[in-house]
Design a protein around this motif. Structure first.
Motif, PDB file in Angstrom:
ATOM      1  N   ARG A  61       0.828  -1.216   0.000  1.00  0.00           N
ATOM      2  CA  ARG A  61       0.000   0.000   0.000  1.00  0.00           C
ATOM      3  C   ARG A  61       0.859   1.262   0.000  1.00  0.00           C
ATOM      4  O   ARG A  61       0.455   2.287  -0.531  1.00  0.00           O
ATOM      5  N   LYS A  62       2.050   1.210   0.620  1.00  0.00           N
ATOM      6  CA  LYS A  62       2.948   2.366   0.602  1.00  0.00           C
ATOM      7  C   LYS A  62       3.490   2.600  -0.806  1.00  0.00           C
ATOM      8  O   LYS A  62       3.619   3.737  -1.259  1.00  0.00           O
ATOM      9  N   GLN A  63       3.825   1.513  -1.499  1.00  0.00           N
ATOM     10  CA  GLN A  63       4.375   1.624  -2.845  1.00  0.00           C
ATOM     11  C   GLN A  63       3.291   1.990  -3.864  1.00  0.00           C
ATOM     12  O   GLN A  63       3.520   2.803  -4.756  1.00  0.00           O
ATOM     13  N   PHE A  64       2.119   1.347  -3.748  1.00  0.00           N
ATOM     14  CA  PHE A  64       1.018   1.554  -4.682  1.00  0.00           C
ATOM     15  C   PHE A  64      -0.221   1.989  -3.896  1.00  0.00           C
ATOM     16  O   PHE A  64      -0.952   1.153  -3.377  1.00  0.00           O
ATOM     17  N   PRO A  65      -0.501   3.283  -3.820  1.00  0.00           N
ATOM     18  CA  PRO A  65      -1.609   3.770  -2.977  1.00  0.00           C
ATOM     19  C   PRO A  65      -2.981   3.229  -3.358  1.00  0.00           C
ATOM     20  O   PRO A  65      -3.831   3.069  -2.507  1.00  0.00           O
ATOM     21  N   GLY A  66      -3.244   2.918  -4.613  1.00  0.00           N
ATOM     22  CA  GLY A  66      -4.560   2.433  -5.030  1.00  0.00           C
ATOM     23  C   GLY A  66      -4.731   0.931  -4.936  1.00  0.00           C
ATOM     24  O   GLY A  66      -5.728   0.402  -5.433  1.00  0.00           O
TER      25      GLY A  66
END
Length: 98
Positions: free
Chosen positions: A55-60
């Motif tokens: 989730r930190k790397q890819f917010p969606g």
């Protein structure tokens, strides 16, 4: 057999099979101490979840369960069966009817 021979045979068998000699037959806890430790196995059995890092790397990012829930909510809203907007639920409309 004499008692010394029995004691000697007992000590030899303990050396061969890796047991701790306990001639007094008192509880020593050696059986528990000889077991393999479980902590490492339990830590590997329940791995650390990777979702927070993703989730930190890819917010969606959404899991399969979250995606299914979102799709279901969208279809329910289109049909008029979804949850009401915030502040317009049953309690909020109860006092306005009078």
């Amino acid at each position: 057999m004499s008692t010394t021979r029995v004691a000697h045979a007992f000590q030899v068998s303990c050396r061969i099979f890796g047991n701790n000699p306990n001639p007094t037959n008192l509880r020593s806890g050696a059986k528990i101490l000889q077991r393999k430790m479980k902590g490492e196995m339990l830590a590997r059995y329940y791995p650390e979840p990777i979702e927070p890092y993703i989730r930190k790397q890819f917010p969606g990012y959404m899991t399969d369960v979250e995606e299914r829930r979102q799709k279901k909510l969208e279809t329910m809203r289109r049909r008029g069966k979804g949850p009401p907007p915030k502040g317009q639920g049953k309690r909020a409309t109860k006092g306005k009817k009078k």
